[in-house]
Design a protein around this motif. Structure first.
Motif, mmCIF file in Angstrom:
data_model
loop_
_atom_site.group_PDB
_atom_site.id
_atom_site.type_symbol
_atom_site.label_atom_id
_atom_site.label_comp_id
_atom_site.label_asym_id
_atom_site.label_seq_id
_atom_site.Cartn_x
_atom_site.Cartn_y
_atom_site.Cartn_z
ATOM 1 N N GLU A 1 -12.161 84.110 0.080
ATOM 2 C CA GLU A 1 -12.244 84.654 -1.275
ATOM 3 C C GLU A 1 -13.688 85.020 -1.619
ATOM 4 N N LYS A 2 -14.629 84.155 -1.216
ATOM 5 C CA LYS A 2 -16.048 84.390 -1.510
ATOM 6 C C LYS A 2 -16.573 85.646 -0.812
ATOM 7 N N THR A 3 -15.921 86.030 0.294
ATOM 8 C CA THR A 3 -16.398 87.177 1.070
ATOM 9 C C THR A 3 -15.397 88.338 1.068
ATOM 10 N N SER A 4 -14.466 88.332 0.109
ATOM 11 C CA SER A 4 -13.402 89.349 0.102
ATOM 12 C C SER A 4 -13.946 90.754 -0.152
ATOM 13 N N TYR A 5 -15.142 90.850 -0.734
ATOM 14 C CA TYR A 5 -15.731 92.152 -1.060
ATOM 15 C C TYR A 5 -16.448 92.791 0.131
ATOM 16 N N VAL A 6 -16.643 92.028 1.184
ATOM 17 C CA VAL A 6 -17.470 92.495 2.305
ATOM 18 C C VAL A 6 -16.763 93.633 3.049
ATOM 19 N N GLU A 7 -17.532 94.675 3.362
ATOM 20 C CA GLU A 7 -17.000 95.789 4.150
ATOM 21 C C GLU A 7 -17.478 95.667 5.592
#
Length: 206
Positions: A188-194
């Protein structure tokens, strides 16, 4: 490790890219610092030796490394060189032959002006997420010099707990076991990572 040689991870504060020969001169410059030698327990190398180390990081199956770029500089454009955006590196060592699910993590923010801005924290989170999803890791350890309070606090904020102290090596060992709740928290903490493909014509061996 060749697994990540074409992988680029885009976060909010940092961009992680594979360690290529293009990055070696700046990295070598950093490692002339006595402070960084002490914090990383490393010896100064010649530039040629540093190129050799870069090749081994690329080839060895038990080491995974990314160079940490300052995302703000990297996005500023027009097309700044990666070398000018470099702030440090983040590494995983898969050195326990009896336990392939254990990774030792190291984060170094070498540029003094980039410390205290959360770059190390995000780099660690991105690397842990990569370790869990791509390398099958379920336990992380961090070995940190006893005097390196900022690094110890950073890992404690990332749910690591102290499990050992070595008076011989003057270091503490912190560990995080990826239970299902911890795994969900990390993802969840890294869900934005592309994750994007990384291609670099300068990545060929020196």
């Amino acid at each position: 490790m060749r697994l990540n040689e074409n992988t680029m991870l885009l976060g909010k504060r940092v961009v992680l890219v594979p360690y290529t020969s293009e990055h070696v001169p700046r990295y070598h410059e950093w490692m002339q610092s006595e402070e960084l030698q002490r914090l990383t327990a490393s010896e100064p190398l010649t530039l040629e030796q540093e190129y050799g180390m870069q090749r081994s990081w690329r080839e060895d199956t038990d080491k995974c490394t990314f160079i940490v770029l300052d995302a703000e500089k990297w996005r500023a454009g027009p097309s700044p060189s990666e070398e000018s955006c470099m702030t440090g590196d983040v590494n995983l060592f898969l050195t326990d032959l009896e336990d392939p699910t254990l990774g030792e993590i190291e984060v170094m923010i070498a540029e003094p002006s980039c410390r205290g801005r959360g770059l190390g924290t995000e780099a660690a989170l991105l690397m842990m997420s990569y370790g869990v999803t791509k390398l099958g890791l379920t336990t992380f350890e961090a070995k940190i010099g006893q005097g390196n309070e900022p690094s110890i606090r950073m890992f404690q904020k990332l749910h690591f707990e102290q499990v050992a102290v070595s008076s011989v090596f003057q270091e503490v060992t912190l560990r995080l076991t990826m239970t299902e709740p911890e795994r969900q928290w990390l993802l969840e903490k890294t869900s934005y990572v592309e994750e994007k493909p990384y291609r670099d014509e300068l990545a060929e061996p020196h």
